[in-house]
Design an enzyme around this catalytic site. Structure first.
Site, PDB file in Angstrom:
ATOM      1  N   ARG A 181     -99.139 -13.006  -9.010  1.00 31.20           N
ATOM      2  CA  ARG A 181     -99.588 -12.533  -7.759  1.00 31.20           C
ATOM      3  C   ARG A 181    -100.862 -13.270  -7.482  1.00 31.20           C
ATOM      4  O   ARG A 181    -101.905 -12.664  -6.940  1.00 31.20           O
ATOM      5  CB  ARG A 181     -99.819 -11.192  -7.986  1.00 31.20           C
ATOM      6  CG  ARG A 181     -98.681 -10.174  -8.019  1.00 31.20           C
ATOM      7  CD  ARG A 181     -97.719 -10.371  -6.979  1.00 31.20           C
ATOM      8  NE  ARG A 181     -96.522  -9.382  -7.350  1.00 31.20           N
ATOM      9  CZ  ARG A 181     -95.515  -9.974  -8.063  1.00 31.20           C
ATOM     10  NH1 ARG A 181     -95.412 -11.298  -8.304  1.00 31.20           N
ATOM     11  NH2 ARG A 181     -94.402  -9.239  -8.208  1.00 31.20           N
ATOM     12  N   GLU A 212    -103.083  -4.386  -6.447  1.00 28.78           N
ATOM     13  CA  GLU A 212    -102.356  -5.218  -5.890  1.00 28.78           C
ATOM     14  C   GLU A 212    -102.616  -5.353  -4.277  1.00 28.78           C
ATOM     15  O   GLU A 212    -102.541  -6.377  -3.578  1.00 28.78           O
ATOM     16  CB  GLU A 212    -100.913  -5.271  -6.224  1.00 28.78           C
ATOM     17  CG  GLU A 212    -100.025  -6.393  -5.464  1.00 28.78           C
ATOM     18  CD  GLU A 212     -98.567  -6.141  -6.330  1.00 28.78           C
ATOM     19  OE1 GLU A 212     -97.795  -6.336  -5.247  1.00 28.78           O
ATOM     20  OE2 GLU A 212     -98.449  -6.193  -7.348  1.00 28.78           O
ATOM     21  N   SER A 225     -95.937  -1.974  -3.554  1.00 28.99           N
ATOM     22  CA  SER A 225     -96.435  -1.591  -5.110  1.00 28.99           C
ATOM     23  C   SER A 225     -97.873  -1.942  -4.978  1.00 28.99           C
ATOM     24  O   SER A 225     -98.684  -2.692  -4.662  1.00 28.99           O
ATOM     25  CB  SER A 225     -96.013  -3.024  -5.896  1.00 28.99           C
ATOM     26  OG  SER A 225     -96.405  -2.805  -7.012  1.00 28.99           O
TER      27      SER A 225
END
Length: 310
Positions: free
Chosen positions: A181, A301, A231
């Site tokens: 990420r 995130e 998410s």
């Protein structure tokens, strides 16, 4: 509106002359996000092609006009006060896509499900995992999106982008610091314009079966019918965020009009008319309680954009 309102008005009049560019003042951003919250942008700029995006970015860089790229509006939480400066919204139609042999090139505005479907149509494997990820290609490359063991950087062969000096560059993935990420774009003010992938030829029926399996697993496990930004937390090393959140007692729990999904604890959801501040309060409460319960510090995130209260 920004402190220099005249500057904003002048920029609007300049940019509206660019073909494929639509500019609006004080446009509410909630309808353009998957979690359905967010205040106004001083100047909302909708662009319909890579050429229009390049020309808009050139002008914004030249004038040192502050801007934020929103993309498809997933993976973000925008403050109730909105975002100062310009917000670029990339329209997915028509986003150009080109296939030559086993190479696929797509513009940043293309949605990931469209990318996955295009690869399947051309009997090219490697992007099946993208089929259910919300968002556009530009944002997905920037955060190195992934699912079911695959990430975009696994298949990338080049990325075209505006660098911090306002110049168009092309770079190979090994130059762009890809990780979990994370990428070069996480730490630099550079904007993805397009990306190219090197894929593997395979029978399209096998590819479609794989996509159908991923879609079924996603429908079974994720709260697709609830409003979320996707998410909510990165996976902590050695742990699963959803499991830690469940163990801290947050699965299915609400804090006012926002809370944690009862279907998957890794998703913070807007139950109806929540404000951004109320959703952010859930993020903070979950992080606090998980840390107290397990000693693990969660990292969001989702990106928090705009003018937040101190």
């Amino acid at each position: 509106m920004m402190q220099n309102q005249q500057w904003t008005l002048e920029m609007k009049e300049t940019l509206r002359q660019i073909p494929g560019c639509d500019c609006r003042l004080q446009e509410n951003l909630a309808p353009f996000t998957t979690i359905a919250v967010g205040g106004p942008a001083d100047l909302l700029i909708r662009v319909k092609s890579e050429d229009a995006l390049r020309r808009v970015l050139e002008r914004l860089y030249q004038e040192r006009f502050p801007f934020t790229v929103l993309g498809a509006g997933s993976n973000v939480l925008i403050a109730d006060k909105g975002i100062r400066g310009a917000v670029l919204l990339l329209d997915e139609e028509p986003a150009a896509l080109e296939v030559k042999k086993n190479c696929l090139r797509a513009e940043a505005a293309l949605r990931l499900f469209q990318l996955s479907a295009a690869a399947a149509r051309h009997s090219l494997s490697g992007l099946e995992f993208c089929c259910g990820i919300p968002g556009s290609l530009g944002g997905a490359v920037s955060m190195n999106a992934g699912a079911y063991g695959g990430t975009l950087s696994d298949q990338l062969c080049s990325v075209t982008f505006f660098d911090e000096d306002g110049q168009v560059r092309e770079a190979a993935p090994e130059e762009l610091d890809f990780g979990y990420r994370h990428s070069y774009f996480s730490d630099h003010r550079a904007i993805v314009l397009a990306a190219s992938f090197r894929l593997t030829p395979e029978d399209s029926r096998v590819i479609y079966d794989r996509i159908a399996d991923f879609q079924a697993r996603r429908r079974q496990s994720q709260p697709l019918n609830e409003k979320s930004a996707g998410s909510s937390f990165k996976r902590p090393e050695g742990h699963f965020a959803g499991q830690l959140i469940s163990e801290a007692g947050w699965k299915g729990k609400s804090l006012g009009p926002a809370g944690v999904s009862a279907k998957h604890a890794g998703f913070i959801v807007n139950h109806g008319e929540a404000k951004a501040a109320e959703i952010k309060a859930v993020f903070e409460a979950v992080e606090r309680d998980v840390l107290a319960q397990s000693g693990v510090q969660l990292e969001a995130e989702v990106r928090f954009l705009g003018e937040w209260e101190n």
